[in-house]
Design a protein around this motif. Sequence first.
Motif, mmCIF file in Angstrom:
data_model
loop_
_atom_site.group_PDB
_atom_site.id
_atom_site.type_symbol
_atom_site.label_atom_id
_atom_site.label_comp_id
_atom_site.label_asym_id
_atom_site.label_seq_id
_atom_site.Cartn_x
_atom_site.Cartn_y
_atom_site.Cartn_z
ATOM 1 N N UNK A 127 8.109 30.016 32.089
ATOM 2 C CA UNK A 127 7.358 31.147 31.559
ATOM 3 C C UNK A 127 6.324 30.782 30.524
ATOM 4 N N UNK A 128 6.263 29.495 30.129
ATOM 5 C CA UNK A 128 5.264 29.020 29.174
ATOM 6 C C UNK A 128 4.596 27.770 29.736
ATOM 7 N N UNK A 129 3.272 27.781 29.820
ATOM 8 C CA UNK A 129 2.557 26.587 30.258
ATOM 9 C C UNK A 129 2.729 25.482 29.222
ATOM 10 N N UNK A 130 2.688 24.242 29.706
ATOM 11 C CA UNK A 130 2.741 23.105 28.786
ATOM 12 C C UNK A 130 1.561 23.175 27.822
ATOM 13 N N UNK A 131 1.809 22.802 26.578
ATOM 14 C CA UNK A 131 0.752 22.839 25.582
ATOM 15 C C UNK A 131 1.313 23.078 24.193
ATOM 16 N N UNK A 132 0.440 23.460 23.269
ATOM 17 C CA UNK A 132 0.809 23.687 21.871
ATOM 18 C C UNK A 132 0.523 25.131 21.514
ATOM 19 N N UNK A 133 1.482 25.761 20.813
ATOM 20 C CA UNK A 133 1.377 27.175 20.455
ATOM 21 C C UNK A 133 1.680 27.363 18.968
ATOM 22 N N UNK A 134 1.060 28.381 18.395
ATOM 23 C CA UNK A 134 1.357 28.803 17.019
ATOM 24 C C UNK A 134 2.076 30.132 17.057
ATOM 25 N N UNK A 135 3.142 30.248 16.250
ATOM 26 C CA UNK A 135 3.937 31.470 16.217
ATOM 27 C C UNK A 135 3.295 32.503 15.296
ATOM 28 N N UNK A 136 3.034 33.685 15.851
ATOM 29 C CA UNK A 136 2.494 34.803 15.074
ATOM 30 C C UNK A 136 3.640 35.742 14.715
ATOM 31 N N UNK A 137 4.012 35.748 13.441
ATOM 32 C CA UNK A 137 5.165 36.523 13.004
ATOM 33 C C UNK A 137 4.954 38.017 13.150
ATOM 34 N N UNK A 138 3.782 38.499 12.778
ATOM 35 C CA UNK A 138 3.615 39.937 12.615
ATOM 36 C C UNK A 138 3.335 40.680 13.918
ATOM 37 N N UNK A 139 2.797 40.011 14.915
ATOM 38 C CA UNK A 139 2.662 40.697 16.211
ATOM 39 C C UNK A 139 3.568 40.069 17.272
ATOM 40 N N UNK A 140 4.426 39.166 16.834
ATOM 41 C CA UNK A 140 5.454 38.564 17.680
ATOM 42 C C UNK A 140 4.872 38.016 18.979
ATOM 43 N N UNK A 141 4.048 37.003 18.798
ATOM 44 C CA UNK A 141 3.409 36.372 19.943
ATOM 45 C C UNK A 141 3.186 34.895 19.643
ATOM 46 N N UNK A 142 2.719 34.177 20.661
ATOM 47 C CA UNK A 142 2.329 32.780 20.517
ATOM 48 C C UNK A 142 0.853 32.646 20.843
ATOM 49 N N UNK A 143 0.117 31.961 19.984
ATOM 50 C CA UNK A 143 -1.279 31.653 20.258
ATOM 51 C C UNK A 143 -1.369 30.248 20.823
ATOM 52 N N UNK A 144 -1.973 30.117 22.003
ATOM 53 C CA UNK A 144 -2.094 28.795 22.621
ATOM 54 C C UNK A 144 -3.249 28.038 21.973
ATOM 55 N N UNK A 145 -2.938 26.886 21.383
ATOM 56 C CA UNK A 145 -3.946 26.039 20.753
ATOM 57 C C UNK A 145 -4.388 24.891 21.646
ATOM 58 N N UNK A 146 -3.505 24.471 22.544
ATOM 59 C CA UNK A 146 -3.796 23.318 23.394
ATOM 60 C C UNK A 146 -3.062 23.506 24.711
ATOM 61 N N UNK A 147 -3.719 23.218 25.820
ATOM 62 C CA UNK A 147 -3.135 23.393 27.144
ATOM 63 C C UNK A 147 -2.967 22.039 27.823
ATOM 64 N N UNK A 148 -1.865 21.880 28.578
ATOM 65 C CA UNK A 148 -1.665 20.672 29.366
ATOM 66 C C UNK A 148 -0.608 19.759 28.764
ATOM 67 N N UNK A 256 -9.119 19.155 18.619
ATOM 68 C CA UNK A 256 -9.274 20.599 18.712
ATOM 69 C C UNK A 256 -10.520 21.037 17.954
ATOM 70 N N UNK A 257 -10.945 22.256 18.186
ATOM 71 C CA UNK A 257 -12.216 22.730 17.659
ATOM 72 C C UNK A 257 -12.149 22.960 16.152
ATOM 73 N N UNK A 258 -13.306 23.013 15.531
ATOM 74 C CA UNK A 258 -13.398 23.275 14.097
ATOM 75 C C UNK A 258 -12.831 24.652 13.761
ATOM 76 N N UNK A 259 -12.969 25.618 14.669
ATOM 77 C CA UNK A 259 -12.415 26.948 14.418
ATOM 78 C C UNK A 259 -10.902 26.886 14.228
ATOM 79 N N UNK A 260 -10.250 26.042 15.018
ATOM 80 C CA UNK A 260 -8.800 25.906 14.899
ATOM 81 C C UNK A 260 -8.441 25.219 13.588
#
Length: 502
Positions: A127-148, A256-260
């Motif tokens: 249910x989760x693609x390989x990669x790197x995620x950040x945990x968002x506490x307040x909306x209970x989600x994961x933000x994908x930072x890196x894929x693969x 990763x990008x400067x925005x990240x």
Amino acid sequence: MIPEAISAAHYHRATSYRRNQLTPHTLDWVHQPKTAKDYAQLARVPLNRSEMLPATDYIELVKHGRIDNRRHSKPLDIGIISTLFRLTHDVTARSLNSDPPFFYRSVASAGALYPFELYLAVHHIDGLDAGVYHHNLFDYSLTRLRRGQIPEIPPVDRNVAATFCITGIFFRSAWKYRSRAYRYVLLDAGHLLENLRLALVAMDLAFSIHLDFDDLGIEALLGLDPQREGCLACVHLHDAHGPKKTTTAVGLLKPLTEDILRASTVSGKEVTYPDIIGVHRAGQKISTRFTEANPALNVLVNQPASWIDLGPQEFQGPADYVRLLRQRRSRRNFVPASGSRAGLVTFLGLMAGSMGAASKMPQASRSVLVTGLLLGAGLSAPPGFYLLDPDARQLGRVCGGRLTAPMAAACLDQMWLKHAALHVLFMTDLAALERTWGARGYRYAMIEAGRLGQQAYLAATAVGWGVCGIGAIYDREAAGLLDLSDDGALLYLVGAGPVKST
């Protein structure tokens, strides 16, 4: 420019509080750090908040928790990950008496500043693609930072399905505590690590905890700004039934990008404290030769003259683990009331269940602290200063007397603390840490003190006591009161005991 590395012992002494020598400091409320990282440009993967949390008895969890050879009967999937995040770091209540509203959490934090962040490096989770995620506490989600496919940090000889990474954002704490903030960042990382450890045990999952890893490699993997945020602990989630292990070289990572990277900036006006960057940089070096060392800590001038057997374990229970997480608070309204012998023995038994031979931490973490107790009046043992031997289940009496009041004075005159039934003291030998592990040893000790502090919060809540952790200490004044050695240091104090009913 990153300053030259300094020794951790030098950092600890340089950031010591001294009576009548504290520099006045006004908080810049306009530039108060954000409590959540912002990756607005990236998509989020929702987690499931509706699933029931597991019914777990906290007493049994501590008494019988094991991580060796555990195998979850179900495939590791996003549902299990969702539950782990909820048990590790969750919002437990909301106060509308401030603007913006204040959110209570399941994790203790100095000044309620919450400098830690949680990331998940995924290798194979249904249910989760390989990669790197950040945990968002307040909306209970994961933000994908890196894929693969991603490298396994740190590499181990077991199959790794995913890795939880705990980081600290320095300025979140430095906004209030300035150069001393690195102490609290490490303590708070330990608080979060203990919640994660207990969650994994409660879910009957196989895992391993790592405090040694390639700092620069993991900063690149997670997309951290190394002057603002550092990784402090990694926890591998193991899966014997996953696909064959593959390895991706760290050097092949695409930046990763400067925005990240900019997401590590949490205020429009940040101050960089060279002492923090220096001690964190010094701790990046791992002394692999001594990773399994067990140094002799010279903390006390005077050793216990006698020992008291705590007797057989007496656990009050059961205690619903999820309820304890939601009820956990810092409470200061201690009352000078008698604490029952059962309450004291239960509290100490729960603490001992996470220490010494019973600890599931890396070997180095088991030998970095000496745990003491200041017992007040009204307990089953006479007032005084004691050492706790978790393996022998004994208290060693160093000296008698009611020391909770002078210790409260040494804790920046927070005199409400004198009414606590007991003070739990986490102490170390700064010179021994430096000799054995270099500055990395300071990380071990502070994270371990925070981890056990979180356990003290839960154990006190389980027996119906209030509890509050204290990191604000006149360092040498407290050392003088306890008659510590020249290199002995009190890292963290947790007050616990009966509180006024509300």
